[in-house]
Write an enzyme that holds these catalytic residues in place. Structure first.
Site, PDB file in Angstrom:
ATOM      1  N   ARG A  63       0.850  -1.208   0.000  1.00  0.00           N
ATOM      2  CA  ARG A  63       0.000   0.000   0.000  1.00  0.00           C
ATOM      3  C   ARG A  63       0.878   1.247   0.000  1.00  0.00           C
ATOM      4  O   ARG A  63       0.478   2.308  -0.449  1.00  0.00           O
ATOM      5  CB  ARG A  63      -0.952  -0.012   1.213  1.00  0.00           C
ATOM      6  CG  ARG A  63      -1.663   1.319   1.436  1.00  0.00           C
ATOM      7  CD  ARG A  63      -2.984   1.192   2.203  1.00  0.00           C
ATOM      8  NE  ARG A  63      -2.881   0.439   3.430  1.00  0.00           N
ATOM      9  CZ  ARG A  63      -2.328   0.892   4.561  1.00  0.00           C
ATOM     10  NH1 ARG A  63      -1.789   2.095   4.618  1.00  0.00           N
ATOM     11  NH2 ARG A  63      -2.300   0.131   5.642  1.00  0.00           N
ATOM     12  N   TYR A 116     -11.666  19.228 -15.723  1.00  0.00           N
ATOM     13  CA  TYR A 116     -12.336  17.937 -15.943  1.00  0.00           C
ATOM     14  C   TYR A 116     -13.521  17.797 -14.962  1.00  0.00           C
ATOM     15  O   TYR A 116     -13.429  18.257 -13.823  1.00  0.00           O
ATOM     16  CB  TYR A 116     -11.300  16.813 -15.748  1.00  0.00           C
ATOM     17  CG  TYR A 116     -11.915  15.457 -15.583  1.00  0.00           C
ATOM     18  CD1 TYR A 116     -12.622  14.868 -16.622  1.00  0.00           C
ATOM     19  CD2 TYR A 116     -11.806  14.770 -14.382  1.00  0.00           C
ATOM     20  CE1 TYR A 116     -13.211  13.623 -16.463  1.00  0.00           C
ATOM     21  CE2 TYR A 116     -12.380  13.524 -14.213  1.00  0.00           C
ATOM     22  CZ  TYR A 116     -13.095  12.962 -15.258  1.00  0.00           C
ATOM     23  OH  TYR A 116     -13.669  11.737 -15.090  1.00  0.00           O
ATOM     24  N   ASP A 188      -2.629  19.946 -14.144  1.00  0.00           N
ATOM     25  CA  ASP A 188      -3.034  18.659 -14.724  1.00  0.00           C
ATOM     26  C   ASP A 188      -2.530  18.636 -16.169  1.00  0.00           C
ATOM     27  O   ASP A 188      -2.975  19.431 -17.002  1.00  0.00           O
ATOM     28  CB  ASP A 188      -4.570  18.546 -14.656  1.00  0.00           C
ATOM     29  CG  ASP A 188      -5.086  17.201 -15.188  1.00  0.00           C
ATOM     30  OD1 ASP A 188      -4.399  16.589 -16.024  1.00  0.00           O
ATOM     31  OD2 ASP A 188      -6.187  16.783 -14.773  1.00  0.00           O
ATOM     32  N   LYS A 213      -5.018   7.701 -19.431  1.00  0.00           N
ATOM     33  CA  LYS A 213      -5.205   8.262 -20.770  1.00  0.00           C
ATOM     34  C   LYS A 213      -3.962   8.014 -21.639  1.00  0.00           C
ATOM     35  O   LYS A 213      -3.637   6.876 -21.928  1.00  0.00           O
ATOM     36  CB  LYS A 213      -5.556   9.747 -20.639  1.00  0.00           C
ATOM     37  CG  LYS A 213      -6.703  10.018 -19.661  1.00  0.00           C
ATOM     38  CD  LYS A 213      -8.008   9.434 -20.171  1.00  0.00           C
ATOM     39  CE  LYS A 213      -9.205   9.833 -19.366  1.00  0.00           C
ATOM     40  NZ  LYS A 213      -9.472   9.023 -18.176  1.00  0.00           N
TER      41      LYS A 213
HETATM   42  C1  LIG Z   1      -7.843  15.999 -17.644  1.00  0.00           C
HETATM   43  C2  LIG Z   1      -8.255  14.851 -16.776  1.00  0.00           C
HETATM   44  N1  LIG Z   1      -7.808  14.796 -15.510  1.00  0.00           N
HETATM   45  C3  LIG Z   1      -8.168  13.783 -14.692  1.00  0.00           C
HETATM   46  C4  LIG Z   1      -9.011  12.779 -15.105  1.00  0.00           C
HETATM   47  C5  LIG Z   1      -9.409  11.685 -14.141  1.00  0.00           C
HETATM   48  O1  LIG Z   1      -8.681  10.532 -14.403  1.00  0.00           O
HETATM   49  P1  LIG Z   1      -9.192   9.042 -14.033  1.00  0.00           P
HETATM   50  O2  LIG Z   1     -10.355   8.769 -14.922  1.00  0.00           O
HETATM   51  O3  LIG Z   1      -7.992   8.201 -14.320  1.00  0.00           O
HETATM   52  O4  LIG Z   1      -9.573   9.036 -12.612  1.00  0.00           O
HETATM   53  C6  LIG Z   1      -9.488  12.800 -16.407  1.00  0.00           C
HETATM   54  C7  LIG Z   1     -10.395  11.730 -16.869  1.00  0.00           C
HETATM   55  O5  LIG Z   1     -10.972  11.806 -17.937  1.00  0.00           O
HETATM   56  C8  LIG Z   1      -9.102  13.847 -17.269  1.00  0.00           C
HETATM   57  O6  LIG Z   1      -9.539  13.921 -18.542  1.00  0.00           O
END
Ligand SMILES: Cc1ncc(COP(=O)(O)O)c(C=O)c1O
Length: 397
Positions: A63, A116, A188, A213
């Site tokens: 963990r 997001y 991000d 992604k």
């Molecule tokens: C820009 C962005 N950040 C974070 C996330 C969240 O990621 P996860 O789906 O792996 O939790 C996404 C998901 O689509 C995203 O497009």
């Protein structure tokens, strides 16, 4: 090959393949093994204590740390030019663990409206429950963001390009404002990937990814990661040890394998997305195309300054609104209609079932996300064949 050699001398292409693997290989294996062990054996209590107290490298309990997971963290850390990294079970785990470890009741965070959907939920629903004040600015109004940051905040949180309308924020400019206010600046980088953009080099303190992604790139593993300043990463790691949102070793293995082709995939996806965006711009059924690589994109100059390529995701709005979206999407033959992006396959969908599925129609409207939008994540297929597919599907618009 030591980390130092990698950082100083090697390109992103070579780091994608070689980065982070050397210390994990066992008995001549050429690939990082999947270590499925919950805990690690220490017959010698002194050594066990040294590892437990972080005086010696090693693992105690998966963990906290795990050899496969560590190899993934090192690879992305090197690609982002960071000193430290820690990983998570998903991108949202990375974002929520980061925010909850940096913020306390009474603090203020400044971000943008176009994050997001899951991140936006944290801002609007979960952080306020802990008496954390959230100020969401107009994503493209840099003066407004600077003024909100200067009013005092603990964290500045950016996403660029944004999901799903591909707006671009000047990371260096807002990071400067953040530092003048004494804030931690988090970016991000999921859409850009380290191949196209390095937020740390632009002044951010922390960069995070949904590794689900482009990093993984095959739509088969969930993961998240945050990289940057060792002091902040340590604090986030400590929080994640306790929340338990750890990355699974098999997912780490899949992400490592996917990342070996990151530079090739992104090169192809950058080129293909730009060609498709240009083609869509001239189509009679398309009202507008959102892609930072287009000269007509309102923040194209910023994108050109801070990005090396414009990424594999674009979105476009149909003249016929959501009705047209419902007619066109089922006709696409070379696209998965799914709530994902960044994969080797092309993936398409509207915000209502993808990026902003967690939000109501009213919330999407308030964020300025049109219902008639299609987010189109370009895969690594032949560009002309993707255009031909779009062409036949758009006849139904
Ligand atoms: C820009 C962005 N950040 C974070 C996330 C969240 O990621 P996860 O789906 O792996 O939790 C996404 C998901 O689509 C995203 O497009």
């Amino acid at each position: 090959m030591s980390d130092r050699t990698l950082i100083n001398n090697l390109s992103a292409a070579t780091l994608s393949v070689w980065g982070g693997e050397e210390n994990s290989l066992v008995q001549g294996a050429t690939q990082v093994p999947v270590v499925y062990s919950a805990a690690y054996d220490y017959p010698d209590i002194e050594t066990w204590l040294d590892v437990a107290l972080d005086r010696k490298p090693g693992h105690i309990y998966s963990r906290n740390t795990n050899p496969t997971v560590q190899a993934f963290e090192t690879k992305i850390r090197l690609l982002e030019g960071a000193q430290a990294a820690t990983s998570f079970a998903s991108g949202m785990a990375a974002i929520s663990n980061t925010l909850f470890s940096l913020l306390s009741p009474g603090d203020r965070i400044v971000s943008v409206k176009d994050s997001y959907g899951g991140t936006n939920k944290l801002f609007l629903e979960f952080l306020p429950r802990f008496n954390i004040r959230v100020d969401l600015c107009d994503t493209t109004d840099h003066e407004q963001i600077e003024a909100a940051v200067a009013a005092g905040c603990k964290v500045v949180y950016l996403e660029s390009p944004t999901n799903p309308t591909l707006k671009v924020v000047d990371i260096a400019r807002i990071a400067g404002a953040g530092h003048r206010a004494g804030a931690v600046v988090v970016a991000d980088n999921t859409f850009a990937t380290p191949i196209n953009q390095n937020p740390l080099a632009l002044g951010a303190d922390l960069v995070l990814h949904s590794a689900t992604k482009f990093l993984g790139g095959h739509g088969d593993a969930l993961g998240g990661v945050v990289c940057g300043d060792p002091e902040w990463v340590k604090r986030i790691y400590h929080y994640r040890e306790i929340t338990g949102a750890a990355l699974d070793p098999m997912a780490a293995f899949l992400l490592i394998r996917g990342m070996k082709t990151l530079h090739l995939r992104i090169k192809q996806q950058n080129e293909s997305a730009l060609s498709i965006a240009r083609w869509l711009q001239g189509h009679e059924s398309v009202a507008s195309v959102f892609y930072p690589g287009l000269e007509t994109h309102p923040q194209h100059d910023i994108a050109r300054r801070q990005m090396r390529g414009y990424g594999g995701v674009l979105s476009f709005m149909l003249n016929g609104g959501f009705g047209a979206v419902k007619r066109v999407l089922p006709k696409l033959r070379l696209a998965r209609r799914a709530a994902n992006l960044g994969s080797v396959e092309t993936i398409a969908g509207p915000p209502a079932t993808t990026s902003h599925v967690e939000c109501s129609a009213e919330e999407r409207q308030a964020m300025g996300i049109p219902e008639g939008l299609i987010r189109y994540s370009v895969g690594i297929e032949d560009t002309e064949e993707l255009i031909a597919d779009l062409s036949q599907a758009l006849k139904f618009a």
